[in-house]
Write a protein that holds these residues in place. Structure first.
Motif, mmCIF file in Angstrom:
data_model
loop_
_atom_site.group_PDB
_atom_site.id
_atom_site.type_symbol
_atom_site.label_atom_id
_atom_site.label_comp_id
_atom_site.label_asym_id
_atom_site.label_seq_id
_atom_site.Cartn_x
_atom_site.Cartn_y
_atom_site.Cartn_z
ATOM 1 N N VAL A 82 0.842 -1.210 0.000
ATOM 2 C CA VAL A 82 0.000 0.000 0.000
ATOM 3 C C VAL A 82 0.869 1.248 0.000
ATOM 4 O O VAL A 82 0.609 2.210 -0.727
ATOM 5 N N ALA A 83 1.915 1.244 0.825
ATOM 6 C CA ALA A 83 2.832 2.388 0.857
ATOM 7 C C ALA A 83 3.490 2.587 -0.502
ATOM 8 O O ALA A 83 3.598 3.716 -1.002
ATOM 9 N N GLU A 84 3.913 1.489 -1.107
ATOM 10 C CA GLU A 84 4.541 1.564 -2.429
ATOM 11 C C GLU A 84 3.567 2.135 -3.456
ATOM 12 O O GLU A 84 3.931 2.967 -4.291
ATOM 13 N N ALA A 85 2.317 1.694 -3.376
ATOM 14 C CA ALA A 85 1.296 2.183 -4.311
ATOM 15 C C ALA A 85 1.062 3.679 -4.154
ATOM 16 O O ALA A 85 0.879 4.402 -5.138
ATOM 17 N N ALA A 91 9.791 6.269 3.548
ATOM 18 C CA ALA A 91 10.828 7.045 2.860
ATOM 19 C C ALA A 91 10.912 6.650 1.388
ATOM 20 O O ALA A 91 11.014 7.516 0.512
ATOM 21 N N ARG A 92 10.868 5.346 1.101
ATOM 22 C CA ARG A 92 10.918 4.897 -0.300
ATOM 23 C C ARG A 92 9.725 5.418 -1.086
ATOM 24 O O ARG A 92 9.868 5.858 -2.245
ATOM 25 N N ALA A 93 8.548 5.363 -0.482
ATOM 26 C CA ALA A 93 7.346 5.849 -1.165
ATOM 27 C C ALA A 93 7.433 7.353 -1.425
ATOM 28 O O ALA A 93 7.050 7.833 -2.502
ATOM 29 N N LEU A 94 7.936 8.106 -0.450
ATOM 30 C CA LEU A 94 8.075 9.557 -0.618
ATOM 31 C C LEU A 94 9.056 9.886 -1.727
ATOM 32 O O LEU A 94 8.854 10.838 -2.497
ATOM 33 N N ALA A 103 11.739 10.240 8.241
ATOM 34 C CA ALA A 103 11.307 9.854 6.896
ATOM 35 C C ALA A 103 11.442 11.022 5.922
ATOM 36 O O ALA A 103 11.902 10.848 4.783
ATOM 37 N N ALA A 104 11.053 12.211 6.361
ATOM 38 C CA ALA A 104 11.138 13.395 5.500
ATOM 39 C C ALA A 104 12.589 13.723 5.160
ATOM 40 O O ALA A 104 12.920 14.050 4.005
ATOM 41 N N GLY A 132 16.841 13.919 0.940
ATOM 42 C CA GLY A 132 18.186 13.647 0.460
ATOM 43 C C GLY A 132 18.174 12.846 -0.830
ATOM 44 O O GLY A 132 18.929 13.120 -1.765
ATOM 45 N N GLU A 133 17.312 11.838 -0.906
ATOM 46 C CA GLU A 133 17.245 10.981 -2.086
ATOM 47 C C GLU A 133 16.622 11.697 -3.286
ATOM 48 O O GLU A 133 17.039 11.481 -4.421
#
Length: 357
Positions: A114-117, A145-148, A173-174, A179-180
């Motif tokens: 769900v987060a990935e989606a 973090a990956r989803a953001l 997470a922010a 950074g990414e």
């Protein structure tokens, strides 16, 4: 015949219901459509997915929100995010709200999907949903973090605002996501974190430093070096309760000057601090991205030679010296070699040294 196919949909047998859905592919009209819609609420996931795929193949429903809902009913979360974008955000948020912490414990892969989606939607409205899922305990920091990051630059402004949130997890997470993503609008807010007072903020500042390194802003290096200098100075304060954390953080830097601040802790009376210092120093001297001068290495070897003869820290000093010689043995002078030869139990060190000269 359609009559028998519809009857099979009410069977208690999963295999029979699955076959009935497949048979509906050859039937059209309102009755078949209604049957497929009903099958999307079947208790078995395989039946729901098969029915949803047939409906979507027939380009039904038409509206993005209805299509997103259909995909989510069939547990096709990623597809809902990719194909329906913003329309899928409130529906995915509802999944997180309904299942929340209990589902995160029982079926972590579901909430991760769900987060990935939500990240695939590329819509800014997904940011508060992801952060709320984090604070509610439904999602973990890495997944959020990956989803953001997948949301991209549309998320930068709300993520900068999240840096001021009271929740440490939201901050974390922010910071990682900014950074990414690499948008230079984040430079000022991240740099300001490094200018805050030490203490409870050291972990937050560490994450901000890592984000600034990835940001590649023209002024990042200067800000980071100023911060690390302040960190080194605080390490010299004997009353500082965060010395272990500071040593660990310094060990993850790319600045050569921090090595001289870590080495004295190899001979500290506290075995825990000695261990932290050993790990940090070995990490620094083994990193390929750091360029030490000959003077830096000479000074380090001089200290480590003394450490080999100390009552506490001889083992830690030797371990760091071995790592140093593996990477910078060519910088060692003959005078230092003579001194090492006079120290008890340095046979392995000398062999490494000779091999690197």
């Amino acid at each position: 015949m359609l009559f028998w196919t519809l009857k099979k949909l009410r069977s208690k047998s999963l295999v029979t219901r699955e076959k009935a859905v497949k048979d509906l592919a050859s039937h059209h009209g309102d009755r078949a459509l209604k049957a497929l819609i009903g099958a999307t609420h079947d208790e078995e996931e395989s039946v729901r997915i098969a029915a949803a795929d047939l409906l979507l193949a027939r380009n039904w429903p038409k509206s993005p929100s209805e299509r997103a809902n259909l995909l989510i009913v069939a547990n096709r979360y990623e597809r809902a995010g990719r194909e329906e974008g913003a329309a899928a955000v409130p529906l995915l948020a509802r999944v997180l709200q309904e299942r929340s912490r209990f589902l995160a414990i029982i079926r972590p892969t579901t909430v991760r999907r769900v987060a990935e989606a939500l990240g695939y939607t590329r819509d800014v409205s997904a940011v508060p949903t992801l952060l709320k899922g984090l604070t509610d305990g439904a999602l973990d920091v890495d997944d959020v973090a990956r989803a953001l990051v997948n949301l991209g630059r549309v998320a930068v402004v709300p993520l900068i605002e999240a840096l001021r949130a009271a929740s440490f997890l939201e901050n974390l997470a922010a910071t990682r996501a900014l950074g990414e993503i690499g948008d230079h609008r984040a430079f000022g807010p991240l740099a300001s974190i490094l200018k805050e007072d030490m203490g409870a903020n050291i972990s937050r500042q560490h994450e901000a430093r890592l984000a600034l390194e990835k940001l590649h802003h023209p002024s990042s290096s200067e800000v980071i070096k100023t911060y690390l200098t302040k960190l080194v100075q605080s390490l010299r304060d004997p009353a500082n309760p965060d010395r272990a954390s500071i040593i660990k953080h310094l060990g993850q830097t790319q600045e050569p000057f921090v090595l001289s601040a870590i080495l004295p802790w190899l001979t500290n009376n506290d075995s825990r601090l000695r261990g932290d210092a050993e790990a940090a120093a070995k990490t620094i001297v083994s990193q390929k991205g750091i360029v030490f001068s000959e003077a830096d290495i000479t000074a380090a070897v001089d200290f480590l030679s003394w450490g080999l003869e100390s009552q506490s820290g001889a083992w830690e000093s030797k371990c760091v010296l071995l790592e140093l010689l593996r990477n910078y043995g060519r910088f060692i002078s003959d005078e230092q070699l003579d001194r090492l030869a006079s120290v008890r139990d340095t046979y392995v060190t000398i062999q490494l040294l000779i091999g690197n000269k």
